[in-house]
Design a protein around this motif. Structure first.
Motif, PDB file in Angstrom:
ATOM      1  N   MET A  45      -0.510   2.051  29.898  1.00  0.00           N
ATOM      2  CA  MET A  45       0.817   1.969  30.486  1.00  0.00           C
ATOM      3  C   MET A  45       1.701   3.122  30.029  1.00  0.00           C
ATOM      4  SD  MET A  45       1.356  -2.161  29.912  1.00  0.00           S
ATOM      5  CE  MET A  45       2.758  -2.351  31.032  1.00  0.00           C
ATOM      6  N   SER A  46       2.611   3.518  30.885  1.00  0.00           N
ATOM      7  CA  SER A  46       3.626   4.508  30.518  1.00  0.00           C
ATOM      8  C   SER A  46       4.826   3.775  29.942  1.00  0.00           C
ATOM      9  CB  SER A  46       4.050   5.299  31.756  1.00  0.00           C
ATOM     10  OG  SER A  46       4.686   4.429  32.691  1.00  0.00           O
ATOM     11  N   SER A  47       5.787   4.534  29.419  1.00  0.00           N
ATOM     12  CA  SER A  47       7.000   3.899  28.894  1.00  0.00           C
ATOM     13  C   SER A  47       7.746   3.170  30.004  1.00  0.00           C
ATOM     14  CB  SER A  47       7.900   4.949  28.230  1.00  0.00           C
ATOM     15  OG  SER A  47       8.265   5.955  29.163  1.00  0.00           O
ATOM     16  N   ALA A  48       7.678   3.714  31.218  1.00  0.00           N
ATOM     17  CA  ALA A  48       8.321   3.060  32.366  1.00  0.00           C
ATOM     18  C   ALA A  48       7.633   1.733  32.683  1.00  0.00           C
ATOM     19  CB  ALA A  48       8.291   3.981  33.580  1.00  0.00           C
ATOM     20  N   ASP A  49       6.307   1.727  32.586  1.00  0.00           N
ATOM     21  CA  ASP A  49       5.545   0.491  32.838  1.00  0.00           C
ATOM     22  C   ASP A  49       5.926  -0.582  31.820  1.00  0.00           C
ATOM     23  OD1 ASP A  49       4.157   1.631  34.956  1.00  0.00           O
ATOM     24  OD2 ASP A  49       2.549   2.357  33.665  1.00  0.00           O
ATOM     25  N   ALA A  53       7.737  -4.170  32.498  1.00  0.00           N
ATOM     26  CA  ALA A  53       7.067  -5.416  32.114  1.00  0.00           C
ATOM     27  C   ALA A  53       7.942  -6.258  31.183  1.00  0.00           C
ATOM     28  CB  ALA A  53       5.737  -5.105  31.440  1.00  0.00           C
ATOM     29  N   VAL A  54       8.681  -5.596  30.310  1.00  0.00           N
ATOM     30  CA  VAL A  54       9.502  -6.298  29.319  1.00  0.00           C
ATOM     31  C   VAL A  54      10.864  -6.690  29.881  1.00  0.00           C
ATOM     32  CG1 VAL A  54      10.698  -5.995  27.109  1.00  0.00           C
ATOM     33  CG2 VAL A  54       8.337  -5.265  27.344  1.00  0.00           C
ATOM     34  N   GLY A  55      11.357  -5.854  30.823  1.00  0.00           N
ATOM     35  CA  GLY A  55      12.685  -6.101  31.369  1.00  0.00           C
ATOM     36  C   GLY A  55      13.774  -5.403  30.575  1.00  0.00           C
ATOM     37  N   CYS A  56      13.476  -4.164  30.147  1.00  0.00           N
ATOM     38  CA  CYS A  56      14.467  -3.383  29.407  1.00  0.00           C
ATOM     39  C   CYS A  56      14.504  -1.975  29.982  1.00  0.00           C
ATOM     40  CB  CYS A  56      14.127  -3.356  27.913  1.00  0.00           C
ATOM     41  SG  CYS A  56      12.634  -2.403  27.509  1.00  0.00           S
ATOM     42  N   SER A  57      15.326  -1.115  29.420  1.00  0.00           N
ATOM     43  CA  SER A  57      15.414   0.266  29.894  1.00  0.00           C
ATOM     44  C   SER A  57      14.325   1.123  29.254  1.00  0.00           C
ATOM     45  CB  SER A  57      16.784   0.855  29.563  1.00  0.00           C
ATOM     46  OG  SER A  57      16.929   0.990  28.160  1.00  0.00           O
ATOM     47  N   GLN A  58      14.004   2.232  29.916  1.00  0.00           N
ATOM     48  CA  GLN A  58      12.999   3.157  29.381  1.00  0.00           C
ATOM     49  C   GLN A  58      13.451   3.787  28.060  1.00  0.00           C
ATOM     50  OE1 GLN A  58      11.444   5.621  32.482  1.00  0.00           O
ATOM     51  NE2 GLN A  58      10.137   6.824  31.118  1.00  0.00           N
ATOM     52  N   PRO A  59      14.743   4.149  27.914  1.00  0.00           N
ATOM     53  CA  PRO A  59      15.193   4.666  26.620  1.00  0.00           C
ATOM     54  C   PRO A  59      15.010   3.669  25.475  1.00  0.00           C
ATOM     55  CG  PRO A  59      16.779   5.254  28.317  1.00  0.00           C
ATOM     56  CD  PRO A  59      15.787   4.318  28.955  1.00  0.00           C
ATOM     57  N   THR A  60      15.085   2.354  25.787  1.00  0.00           N
ATOM     58  CA  THR A  60      14.860   1.344  24.747  1.00  0.00           C
ATOM     59  C   THR A  60      13.429   1.434  24.218  1.00  0.00           C
ATOM     60  OG1 THR A  60      16.486  -0.180  25.688  1.00  0.00           O
ATOM     61  CG2 THR A  60      14.812  -1.137  24.259  1.00  0.00           C
ATOM     62  N   VAL A  61      12.474   1.667  25.107  1.00  0.00           N
ATOM     63  CA  VAL A  61      11.071   1.803  24.699  1.00  0.00           C
ATOM     64  C   VAL A  61      10.913   3.039  23.811  1.00  0.00           C
ATOM     65  CG1 VAL A  61       8.690   2.103  25.507  1.00  0.00           C
ATOM     66  CG2 VAL A  61      10.264   0.644  26.796  1.00  0.00           C
ATOM     67  N   SER A  62      11.580   4.113  24.178  1.00  0.00           N
ATOM     68  CA  SER A  62      11.520   5.344  23.372  1.00  0.00           C
ATOM     69  C   SER A  62      12.151   5.133  22.008  1.00  0.00           C
ATOM     70  CB  SER A  62      12.231   6.485  24.112  1.00  0.00           C
ATOM     71  OG  SER A  62      11.580   6.767  25.332  1.00  0.00           O
ATOM     72  N   ARG A  63      13.273   4.413  21.967  1.00  0.00           N
ATOM     73  CA  ARG A  63      13.933   4.152  20.680  1.00  0.00           C
ATOM     74  C   ARG A  63      13.068   3.249  19.794  1.00  0.00           C
ATOM     75  NH1 ARG A  63      18.677   4.116  23.953  1.00  0.00           N
ATOM     76  NH2 ARG A  63      18.587   1.843  24.206  1.00  0.00           N
ATOM     77  N   PHE A  64      12.361   2.314  20.426  1.00  0.00           N
ATOM     78  CA  PHE A  64      11.437   1.466  19.661  1.00  0.00           C
ATOM     79  C   PHE A  64      10.382   2.335  18.973  1.00  0.00           C
ATOM     80  CE2 PHE A  64       7.112  -0.222  19.746  1.00  0.00           C
ATOM     81  CZ  PHE A  64       7.222  -1.281  18.862  1.00  0.00           C
ATOM     82  N   ALA A  65       9.798   3.275  19.713  1.00  0.00           N
ATOM     83  CA  ALA A  65       8.778   4.166  19.136  1.00  0.00           C
ATOM     84  C   ALA A  65       9.359   4.985  17.996  1.00  0.00           C
ATOM     85  CB  ALA A  65       8.209   5.081  20.228  1.00  0.00           C
ATOM     86  N   SER A  66      10.588   5.441  18.159  1.00  0.00           N
ATOM     87  CA  SER A  66      11.244   6.228  17.100  1.00  0.00           C
ATOM     88  C   SER A  66      11.431   5.395  15.837  1.00  0.00           C
ATOM     89  CB  SER A  66      12.601   6.738  17.594  1.00  0.00           C
ATOM     90  OG  SER A  66      12.429   7.620  18.685  1.00  0.00           O
ATOM     91  N   GLU A  67      11.798   4.136  16.007  1.00  0.00           N
ATOM     92  CA  GLU A  67      11.999   3.265  14.840  1.00  0.00           C
ATOM     93  C   GLU A  67      10.682   2.946  14.142  1.00  0.00           C
ATOM     94  OE1 GLU A  67      14.661   0.007  14.928  1.00  0.00           O
ATOM     95  OE2 GLU A  67      15.989   0.921  16.415  1.00  0.00           O
ATOM     96  N   MET A  68       9.564   3.143  14.834  1.00  0.00           N
ATOM     97  CA  MET A  68       8.253   2.966  14.215  1.00  0.00           C
ATOM     98  C   MET A  68       7.791   4.244  13.518  1.00  0.00           C
ATOM     99  SD  MET A  68       7.322  -0.151  14.603  1.00  0.00           S
ATOM    100  CE  MET A  68       9.041  -0.694  14.602  1.00  0.00           C
ATOM    101  N   GLY A  69       8.623   5.309  13.597  1.00  0.00           N
ATOM    102  CA  GLY A  69       8.320   6.548  12.883  1.00  0.00           C
ATOM    103  C   GLY A  69       7.678   7.623  13.731  1.00  0.00           C
TER     104      GLY A  69
END
Length: 301
Positions: A45-49, A53-69
């Motif tokens: 899946m891409s960040s958009a996918d 699927a989750v029902g959030c924005s694409q930047p939220t997915v990117s910020r999640f990855a950043s918080e994981m380091g």
């Protein structure tokens, strides 16, 4: 132990998400839950996918990855793919069996329970509308090609055998030159059934893509809605194949095949059923003449 597998058998990234879960807030927790629940699907899946699927924005997915380091979701996904790929390798799956227990009887019953769980979960994973559409495709097809390689060939062989018993219009396709000729014969009035599970055969994906681009209807049997097969399949049937074995369990796939064949007979018109019965009778008569079986009706008259 693999570097991409912790002592508890979990992926290091999954354990990292679990450790930092308390630091996450709002939608980012939903992203974490989604990835932990099914990392093997997320790798396709891409960040958009993921965001959809989750029902959030694409930047939220990117910020999640950043918080994981990670620098972003792309780097996170690359690491996740590497870890999942290594965990799925048969040698590492075998290592998990031997590291847990050397009790053969216990391992045997664990395998049975895993297969039971797969069968019990079929009704939740398989959509009846998809089954009905799959049966329609098979009934409408002039010719059916069934493709599967390696472990998936178990289910492909079974489906091809049963379809030929019923209709006489099926051909098994693997990756040999002779079998690829069968693929080239399929057209828009026919059907290609492709069966593939994680780690997903590149050859099967390429054959499916070529068939789809040639206008051949495709029925896919796989383990996830995000499987690479989903990009090409007109109808997709999903079944779990995960278990304690060093290879994917085919019990669910074989159950899908059996169910499809039973549904196929039930959906046949009277004319189709009579044609099928004539074909089966002829096959039995030939088998008797060739003395394929130790027991026949003729020998017990």
């Amino acid at each position: 132990m693999s570097a991409n597998q912790d002592a508890d058998g979990q992926l290091p990234l999954v354990n990292l998400i679990t450790e930092r879960y308390g630091e996450l807030t709002g939608p980012k927790r939903k992203v974490a839950d989604f990835i932990v629940r099914d990392p093997e699907s997320v790798i396709f899946m891409s960040s958009a996918d993921v965001a959809q699927a989750v029902g959030c924005s694409q930047p939220t997915v990117s910020r999640f990855a950043s918080e994981m380091g990670f620098s972003g979701f792309t780097e996170f996904l690359t690491t996740l793919r590497d870890q999942v790929k290594q965990r799925l390798e048969p040698i590492n799956r075998m290592a998990r069996i031997t590291s847990g227990s050397t009790d053969a009887a216990k391992a045997f019953y664990e395998s049975l329970r895993a297969d039971q769980a797969i069968l019990q979960g079929l009704s939740d994973r398989v959509q009846l509308k998809m089954v009905e559409r799959a049966v329609e495709l098979i009934l409408r097809a002039g010719r059916v090609g069934v493709a599967g390689v390696r472990n998936s060939q178990t289910a492909a062989y079974g489906m091809n055998f049963l379809l030929n018993q019923l209709t006489g219009k099926s051909a098994l396709i693997s990756d040999s030159h002779k079998d690829l000729e069968e693929l080239s014969r399929l057209g828009s009035e026919d059907l290609l059934v492709t069966i593939s599970f994680s780690r997903y055969s590149k050859r099967i994906m390429e054959m499916t893509r070529v068939a789809k681009e040639s206008g051949v209807p495709v029925l896919g049997i796989t383990d996830s809605p995000t499987s690479p097969l989903s990009r090409f399949a007109d109808v997709l049937l999903c079944v779990d194949c995960r278990g304690p074995m060093f290879q994917n369990s085919m019990v669910g796939a074989l159950s899908i095949v059996n169910g499809l064949m039973t549904a196929l007979v039930a959906a046949m018109s009277e004319e189709q059923r009579e044609h099928s019965q004539r074909h089966m009778k002829k096959s039995d008569q030939i088998s008797d003449k060739l003395e394929n079986y130790l027991w026949t009706f003729e020998s017990h008259k």
